[in-house]
Design a protein around this motif. Structure first.
Motif, PDB file in Angstrom:
ATOM      1  N   ARG A 508      41.822  39.088  54.095  1.00  0.00           N
ATOM      2  CA  ARG A 508      43.101  39.735  53.820  1.00  0.00           C
ATOM      3  C   ARG A 508      42.976  41.263  53.787  1.00  0.00           C
ATOM      4  NH1 ARG A 508      47.213  37.578  49.099  1.00  0.00           N
ATOM      5  NH2 ARG A 508      49.119  37.887  50.309  1.00  0.00           N
ATOM      6  N   ASP A 509      41.735  41.761  53.702  1.00  0.00           N
ATOM      7  CA  ASP A 509      41.460  43.200  53.635  1.00  0.00           C
ATOM      8  C   ASP A 509      42.292  43.851  52.537  1.00  0.00           C
ATOM      9  OD1 ASP A 509      40.252  45.590  54.276  1.00  0.00           O
ATOM     10  OD2 ASP A 509      41.733  46.101  55.814  1.00  0.00           O
ATOM     11  N   PRO A 510      42.143  43.378  51.297  1.00  0.00           N
ATOM     12  CA  PRO A 510      42.998  43.867  50.218  1.00  0.00           C
ATOM     13  C   PRO A 510      42.549  45.233  49.702  1.00  0.00           C
ATOM     14  CG  PRO A 510      41.413  42.324  49.336  1.00  0.00           C
ATOM     15  CD  PRO A 510      41.166  42.374  50.818  1.00  0.00           C
ATOM     16  N   ALA A 511      43.489  45.947  49.082  1.00  0.00           N
ATOM     17  CA  ALA A 511      43.137  47.211  48.440  1.00  0.00           C
ATOM     18  C   ALA A 511      42.343  46.960  47.167  1.00  0.00           C
ATOM     19  CB  ALA A 511      44.407  48.004  48.122  1.00  0.00           C
ATOM     20  N   VAL A 512      42.632  45.838  46.504  1.00  0.00           N
ATOM     21  CA  VAL A 512      41.932  45.478  45.270  1.00  0.00           C
ATOM     22  C   VAL A 512      41.408  44.057  45.405  1.00  0.00           C
ATOM     23  CG1 VAL A 512      42.120  45.151  42.774  1.00  0.00           C
ATOM     24  CG2 VAL A 512      43.421  46.984  43.888  1.00  0.00           C
ATOM     25  N   LEU A 513      40.121  43.887  45.147  1.00  0.00           N
ATOM     26  CA  LEU A 513      39.510  42.565  45.180  1.00  0.00           C
ATOM     27  C   LEU A 513      39.297  42.107  43.744  1.00  0.00           C
ATOM     28  CD1 LEU A 513      38.365  40.462  47.168  1.00  0.00           C
ATOM     29  CD2 LEU A 513      36.137  41.579  46.926  1.00  0.00           C
ATOM     30  N   VAL A 514      39.866  40.959  43.402  1.00  0.00           N
ATOM     31  CA  VAL A 514      39.792  40.418  42.041  1.00  0.00           C
ATOM     32  C   VAL A 514      38.939  39.162  42.077  1.00  0.00           C
ATOM     33  CG1 VAL A 514      41.099  39.545  40.081  1.00  0.00           C
ATOM     34  CG2 VAL A 514      42.072  41.347  41.515  1.00  0.00           C
ATOM     35  N   LEU A 515      37.831  39.175  41.344  1.00  0.00           N
ATOM     36  CA  LEU A 515      36.885  38.071  41.361  1.00  0.00           C
ATOM     37  C   LEU A 515      36.727  37.502  39.958  1.00  0.00           C
ATOM     38  CD1 LEU A 515      34.120  39.821  43.529  1.00  0.00           C
ATOM     39  CD2 LEU A 515      36.010  38.400  44.333  1.00  0.00           C
ATOM     40  N   ASP A 516      37.043  36.232  39.805  1.00  0.00           N
ATOM     41  CA  ASP A 516      36.917  35.559  38.509  1.00  0.00           C
ATOM     42  C   ASP A 516      35.754  34.574  38.591  1.00  0.00           C
ATOM     43  OD1 ASP A 516      37.224  34.489  36.020  1.00  0.00           O
ATOM     44  OD2 ASP A 516      39.207  33.629  36.369  1.00  0.00           O
ATOM     45  N   LEU A 534      29.206  41.773  49.020  1.00  0.00           N
ATOM     46  CA  LEU A 534      30.240  42.374  48.195  1.00  0.00           C
ATOM     47  C   LEU A 534      30.057  43.879  48.072  1.00  0.00           C
ATOM     48  CD1 LEU A 534      30.768  39.819  45.275  1.00  0.00           C
ATOM     49  CD2 LEU A 534      32.386  40.457  47.058  1.00  0.00           C
ATOM     50  N   ARG A 535      28.825  44.326  48.012  1.00  0.00           N
ATOM     51  CA  ARG A 535      28.601  45.767  47.931  1.00  0.00           C
ATOM     52  C   ARG A 535      29.138  46.458  49.171  1.00  0.00           C
ATOM     53  NH1 ARG A 535      23.635  44.595  45.455  1.00  0.00           N
ATOM     54  NH2 ARG A 535      22.432  45.029  47.341  1.00  0.00           N
ATOM     55  N   ARG A 536      28.991  45.785  50.329  1.00  0.00           N
ATOM     56  CA  ARG A 536      29.558  46.359  51.551  1.00  0.00           C
ATOM     57  C   ARG A 536      31.083  46.254  51.537  1.00  0.00           C
ATOM     58  NH1 ARG A 536      25.319  43.273  53.871  1.00  0.00           N
ATOM     59  NH2 ARG A 536      26.836  41.723  54.604  1.00  0.00           N
ATOM     60  N   ALA A 537      31.582  45.090  51.092  1.00  0.00           N
ATOM     61  CA  ALA A 537      33.024  44.856  51.120  1.00  0.00           C
ATOM     62  C   ALA A 537      33.775  45.739  50.136  1.00  0.00           C
ATOM     63  CB  ALA A 537      33.320  43.389  50.818  1.00  0.00           C
ATOM     64  N   THR A 538      33.149  46.102  49.031  1.00  0.00           N
ATOM     65  CA  THR A 538      33.822  46.892  47.993  1.00  0.00           C
ATOM     66  C   THR A 538      33.501  48.374  48.089  1.00  0.00           C
ATOM     67  OG1 THR A 538      31.991  46.454  46.443  1.00  0.00           O
ATOM     68  CG2 THR A 538      33.874  44.941  46.402  1.00  0.00           C
ATOM     69  N   ALA A 539      32.804  48.760  49.127  1.00  0.00           N
ATOM     70  CA  ALA A 539      32.437  50.173  49.262  1.00  0.00           C
ATOM     71  C   ALA A 539      33.670  51.053  49.391  1.00  0.00           C
ATOM     72  CB  ALA A 539      31.511  50.354  50.462  1.00  0.00           C
ATOM     73  N   GLN A 540      34.715  50.551  50.047  1.00  0.00           N
ATOM     74  CA  GLN A 540      35.919  51.346  50.292  1.00  0.00           C
ATOM     75  C   GLN A 540      37.149  50.772  49.587  1.00  0.00           C
ATOM     76  OE1 GLN A 540      35.636  54.207  51.920  1.00  0.00           O
ATOM     77  NE2 GLN A 540      33.459  53.796  52.241  1.00  0.00           N
ATOM     78  N   ARG A 541      36.946  49.880  48.615  1.00  0.00           N
ATOM     79  CA  ARG A 541      38.103  49.294  47.931  1.00  0.00           C
ATOM     80  C   ARG A 541      37.787  49.098  46.460  1.00  0.00           C
ATOM     81  NH1 ARG A 541      36.905  44.831  51.301  1.00  0.00           N
ATOM     82  NH2 ARG A 541      38.906  45.119  52.372  1.00  0.00           N
ATOM     83  N   THR A 542      38.844  48.915  45.692  1.00  0.00           N
ATOM     84  CA  THR A 542      38.705  48.644  44.264  1.00  0.00           C
ATOM     85  C   THR A 542      38.301  47.191  44.060  1.00  0.00           C
ATOM     86  OG1 THR A 542      40.492  50.220  43.866  1.00  0.00           O
ATOM     87  CG2 THR A 542      39.891  48.781  42.038  1.00  0.00           C
ATOM     88  N   ALA A 543      37.447  46.952  43.070  1.00  0.00           N
ATOM     89  CA  ALA A 543      37.061  45.581  42.735  1.00  0.00           C
ATOM     90  C   ALA A 543      37.069  45.415  41.222  1.00  0.00           C
ATOM     91  CB  ALA A 543      35.685  45.247  43.295  1.00  0.00           C
ATOM     92  N   ILE A 544      37.703  44.337  40.779  1.00  0.00           N
ATOM     93  CA  ILE A 544      37.696  43.965  39.363  1.00  0.00           C
ATOM     94  C   ILE A 544      37.005  42.616  39.268  1.00  0.00           C
ATOM     95  CG2 ILE A 544      39.106  43.474  37.335  1.00  0.00           C
ATOM     96  CD1 ILE A 544      41.287  45.224  38.525  1.00  0.00           C
ATOM     97  N   VAL A 545      35.907  42.577  38.547  1.00  0.00           N
ATOM     98  CA  VAL A 545      35.052  41.397  38.538  1.00  0.00           C
ATOM     99  C   VAL A 545      34.931  40.874  37.110  1.00  0.00           C
ATOM    100  CG1 VAL A 545      32.803  40.451  39.157  1.00  0.00           C
ATOM    101  CG2 VAL A 545      33.744  42.387  40.457  1.00  0.00           C
TER     102      VAL A 545
END
Length: 611
Positions: A508-516, A534-545
């Motif tokens: 989905r190429d989201p601006a924010v990635l939410v991982l539960d 994930l480190r590659r995927a979240t390099a340019q986006r916000t992530a809440i884990v």
């Protein structure tokens, strides 16, 4: 825009009439066709009387006088032609009425089911969690089907009965006022009896609807939990539980059926009285010469035509009460308010992905607060972790970010805008979510990955699978991305489902990635691969884990520690260990370090999949 969902507690069927005005023209057409059909259905009895009149009176018969035909043979010939025409009209009108009534029933059934399902989709998550899913399914399926059956069978039967009484009554009124009164005398008794039985049947069929809902809920829950039932050898116990619920449904139906069936013998007695009056009094009048033989024949036939269909009143009442109870439940479902409605504001593009909670207080339904005064900021492009012991409020916080719930107090902001003001495309369209309990739909692996972005190309699906460390196990399957996934993903392991859910979120190429707890069901080697991705995927986006395993979030820009719904600590992994507070205590528990061991040393020796 949805129609008004306020149900009419007294007349739910009337509320449906107001709700679906698009079908009124079809309804009128069905009524007209049924009326023509009933008129044509009554005419053959009149023709029988006319034929008897021809045979008895000859040239002086009614047919002879009207048509000006002297020959009895010719008169009977004309009656045969008229009869053939009437039967053709009756057959065509019956076909047209059936098509119109069934089309009406199917159309309302379809629209009502889709509308109710769409409404259920928009109800907040807490509503779904507070009631068995089987109860909702029973309303969407069984109740809608019951209503369809009433519209298909019950409504036409009611109309036909009313038309029959009016048409036959008109014939009796022309023939004999005395016989009209005597033949119609049982009808008030039948109507009064119908009203009495209707009041008696109403609570009985309410019980039936509740019982079928309980049965559906039990069956749905047991099928979903079949693995647990087998693991605990509870098959016999669950069979007995299903049997008890089914027996309750059976008894509720039996009580309703017993009451409705008792109505038929009473109707038969009323029919006997009316038919006897016509037979005797009409016969005596004919013997005296006060009534023509042909007309007497018509009245005898018409008495049966008038009264015999009333034996079906019990069945019609049965359909009516079932349809009414079902309509009330469906309208009741549609009346449930949407407590988490979509906003109307769109986010500016490109979406940065900054998330902020200001003074948030939240809880579930009428229960106590779960979150107390949460203040939290996740700058755009950073990875932040939420950790804490079980019950600390981690998942509750994520629900607010995803806007499954709204806070009781405070604000949740996305790029500086309150999430309550944002439309769903702006908010959830900018989020990629991986739940702890992953749900897979029946379909191919490619279908499940592309669920959030149906137009994705095969190359994009493969890239997302690779980013989630899922491509190796997918390619090892005989059909690759076309491999069929069973309902709820039962053909996959927990780790495989989690990797596919992660691929679905990444695609989905989201601006924010939410991982539960997105890596809770994978082994250490797979976890390490996912963390690298994930480190590659979240390099340019916000992530809440949200994580229980602290080793998975040690490299986050900031770690927020929750305890009893409050933020008790915040900082980087090293800062929190140096602080030697709640986070350090959790770290020691997970790494096996003793309470008096230096936490810094524990950090050095702790196993970590992300290097």
């Amino acid at each position: 825009m949805r129609p008004s969902a306020t149900p009419d507690a007294v007349q739910p069927l009337r509320a449906l009439w107001r709700r679906y005005d698009a079908y009124r023209a079809r309804f009128v057409g069905a009524v007209v066709a049924s009326t023509v059909n009933k008129v044509a259905d009554v005419v053959p009895e009149l023709l029988i009387g006319a034929a008897v009149d021809v045979v008895v009176r000859g040239d002086a018969s009614f047919v002879g006088e009207v048509l000006g035909v002297e020959s009895r043979y010719a008169q009977l010939g004309w009656l045969a032609v008229i009869n053939a025409f009437v039967w053709i009209v009756e057959s065509l009108s019956e076909y047209l009425a059936a098509v119109l009534w069934r089309g009406l029933a199917q159309g309302v059934e379809h629209d009502l089911r889709v509308e109710a399902y769409d409404h259920v989709q928009h109800l907040d998550l807490g509503w779904h969690e507070s009631r068995p899913s089987g109860s909702t399914i029973a309303t969407l399926n069984d109740d809608v089907n019951q209503l369809e059956r009433f519209l298909d069978v019950g409504a036409p039967a009611i109309l036909q009965t009313v038309l029959n009484v009016l048409l036959v009554g008109a014939v009796f009124a022309v023939a004999s006022t005395q016989l009209l009164v005597l033949a119609f005398l049982p009808i008030p008794l039948i109507v009064i009896g119908s009203l009495v039985f209707q009041r008696r049947l109403e609570p009985l069929y309410d019980r039936v609807r509740v019982a079928v809902s309980d049965l559906s809920s039990t069956l749905s829950a047991n099928i979903s939990g079949i693995a647990t039932i087998k693991a605990f050898t509870a098959e016999d116990r669950e069979r007995e539980r299903v049997s008890a619920v089914s027996q309750a449904y059976r008894e509720a139906n039996t009580d309703a059926i017993r009451s409705s069936a008792a109505f038929v013998p009473l109707v038969r007695m009323a029919i006997l009285a009316g038919f006897t009056c016509t037979l005797l009094l009409g016969g005596w009048a004919t013997l005296r010469g006060d009534l023509q033989v042909g007309l007497y024949s018509v009245l005898v036939f018409m008495t049966q035509r008038l009264l015999w269909p009333l034996t079906e009143v019990a069945e019609v009442l049965d359909l009516y009460q079932r349809g009414r109870a079902s309509a009330a439940r469906i309208l009741g479902l549609l009346a449930v308010p949407v407590t988490v409605p979509a906003g109307s504001t769109a986010l500016e593009r490109p979406v940065a992905g900054r998330v902020e909670l200001r003074g948030v207080r939240a809880g579930y339904a009428d229960g106590p607060d779960v979150l107390h005064g949460i203040d939290l900021v996740v700058p755009a492009g950073e990875t932040h972790a939420i950790v804490g012991s079980t019950g600390s409020g981690k998942s509750s916080l994520l629900r607010l970010v995803l806007r499954f719930d709204d806070p009781r107090e405070g604000h949740v902001l996305f790029d500086g805008q309150d999430v309550r003001d944002l439309d769903w495309d702006s908010l959830r369209g900018s989020l990629g979510y991986v739940a702890q309990d992953v749900f897979m739909f029946a379909g191919s692996i490619a279908d499940n990955i592309a669920y959030g972005r149906p137009g994705a190309t095969l190359d994009e699906v493969r890239a997302a699978a690779e980013g989630a460390a899922a491509l190796d196990f997918i390619d090892a399957m005989p059909a690759g991305l076309d491999t069929w996934v069973g309902e709820r993903g039962v053909t996959l392991s927990g780790g495989q489902r989690q990797r596919l859910a992660l691929a679905r979120a990444l695609l989905r190429d989201p601006a924010v990635l939410v991982l539960d707890e997105a890596t809770s069901a994978v082994d250490n080697e797979t976890e390490a691969a996912i963390q690298r991705s994930l480190r590659r995927a979240t390099a340019q986006r916000t992530a809440i884990v949200v994580a229980h395993r602290l080793s998975t979030v040690r490299h986050a820009h900031r770690i927020w520690v929750l305890d009893a719904g409050r933020v008790v600590e915040a900082g980087t992994h090293d800062e929190l260990l140096a602080h030697d507070g709640s986070y350090a205590a959790l770290w020691r528990v997970q790494t096996g370090a003793t309470a008096d061991a230096p936490v810094a040393a524990a950090a050095d020796v702790a196993p970590g999949p992300v290097g």
